[in-house]
Write an enzyme that holds these catalytic residues in place. Sequence first.
Site, PDB file in Angstrom:
ATOM      1  N   LYS A 278      15.419  37.389 -20.328  1.00  0.00           N
ATOM      2  CA  LYS A 278      16.651  36.596 -20.272  1.00  0.00           C
ATOM      3  C   LYS A 278      17.183  36.336 -21.681  1.00  0.00           C
ATOM      4  O   LYS A 278      16.425  36.031 -22.605  1.00  0.00           O
ATOM      5  CB  LYS A 278      16.377  35.277 -19.551  1.00  0.00           C
ATOM      6  CG  LYS A 278      17.621  34.413 -19.327  1.00  0.00           C
ATOM      7  CD  LYS A 278      17.268  33.175 -18.521  1.00  0.00           C
ATOM      8  CE  LYS A 278      18.480  32.290 -18.280  1.00  0.00           C
ATOM      9  NZ  LYS A 278      18.143  31.101 -17.466  1.00  0.00           N
TER      10      LYS A 278
ATOM     11  N   SER B 215      21.002  30.218 -13.668  1.00  0.00           N
ATOM     12  CA  SER B 215      21.522  30.900 -14.844  1.00  0.00           C
ATOM     13  C   SER B 215      20.834  32.229 -15.133  1.00  0.00           C
ATOM     14  O   SER B 215      21.302  33.011 -15.952  1.00  0.00           O
ATOM     15  CB  SER B 215      21.366  29.992 -16.075  1.00  0.00           C
ATOM     16  OG  SER B 215      19.980  29.724 -16.332  1.00  0.00           O
TER      17      SER B 215
ATOM     18  N   SER C 234      17.560  27.450 -11.919  1.00  0.00           N
ATOM     19  CA  SER C 234      17.989  28.745 -12.430  1.00  0.00           C
ATOM     20  C   SER C 234      17.027  29.900 -12.254  1.00  0.00           C
ATOM     21  O   SER C 234      17.317  31.012 -12.688  1.00  0.00           O
ATOM     22  CB  SER C 234      18.342  28.622 -13.914  1.00  0.00           C
ATOM     23  OG  SER C 234      19.438  27.753 -14.078  1.00  0.00           O
TER      24      SER C 234
END
Length: 448
Positions: free
Chosen positions: A81, A150, A174
Amino acid sequence: MGLVSTLLPFRDAVVRFRAGSCSPREYLEQAIEHVTQAEPTLEVFAHLDLESARKLADASTERYRQGQVLSPIDGMPMGIKDIIDTSDMPTQMGSEIYAGWRPMADAACVQALRLGGALSLGKTRSTEFAIGRATITRNPHDTGRTPGGSSSGTAAGVASGMFCAGLGTQTQGSIVRPASYCGVVGYKPTWGALPLNGVHSVSTSHDHLGVIAESVESAWQVARWIAQKTPILFRHGLNGAPDHELPPKPVRRLAVLRTAGYSELDEGSLAAFEGQLQAWRAKGIKIVEPCEDKALSMFCAEVEQIPAASMSMVAHEMQWPYLSYLENHGKLVSEKIHHLVQQGAGVDRLQYERLLRLRTSLGVQVQALGEYYDAFVLPAASGVAPVGLENTGSRTLVVYSSFLGLPACSLPLLQVNGLPLGVQFMGSRNGDYRLLGHAQWLMTAQST
């Protein structure tokens, strides 16, 4: 249009690596085929480095040939990420402020992956600072829908077969929510079980590092390896586990965590969840509703405070570094983050301390209940993925475990009008090994 695809499960790939019938380089090339096919549409990656991945795969191939495998994740294709620092790739946080920025060192978790021989394909897209404006990644099951946020790129990348597992973070929802929307496994460990060194901060009390993966086992292997290779101050549910292996652990008794958040579910999503509970009852699992247990009922009533309390805590803790971002780069920061910083400025010290006491009080209650139940069960999102890319989904049903710092996972067990919806399991603090063992058993039971 759906772009869902799968790689051979990594567990099976390892068997072939050891037998010499397939190599990590050949396995990586299968993943790269999925990247080539789906990336132009899904836009999973903020930065892609396939040549470096190929070099890592060649080195892994040689280690398997020589019988010098580094770890259970040696040769595993992965995504990272883009709020997690990498010294060899940009870390841009989904923000214009950090466009092209290159850290000087890897995050602790990335260093651990390198030591284990994992194959990083690149940096997966995140919403702005993992809490602001949505990114451009699309859901492989329906490209007109969000993959959730996210950890958007990580979830979409696993679901489209670009890699077996990827690192994600969760402040409120997330990891669990995008895993639910994309029909893959999401695992958020106990708070503090995995290191956040080199991960951009949102909230010191809520931020968790975790894994989104093609299977419960792959998620466990990645998390367990990171925990083993990084310093810890306390013994957690990963570090205290007996082994990297994850034997299925039978489920006997589940508590249904019913809250007002269920009102956000549409009729089809609620029916699918209730149908799953009934299927487990038919298999002999004791499913306990709040009306059947006074202590559980009281806890369900108390957790209604969590969504508002969580947002106040997160906003208050965002004063650093986001206040400086607004002062120095305000026009490059989304209105959502402007609003959160403003909200946090209105939370004084006494209010913040009351929120901390609430978290402690609820933590005591849930630990007591955890002595009696194998896990708490609830939907992993407030329905299937919303249409459009701007709305990455409600946090209501996924914020409870983040506020309390409890391990949670989303299992891809439900379908609603052809779209995935996860079932969420929440365990006791430091009960990660137990929780994922139960999750492994439930996934096996689902297929039999």
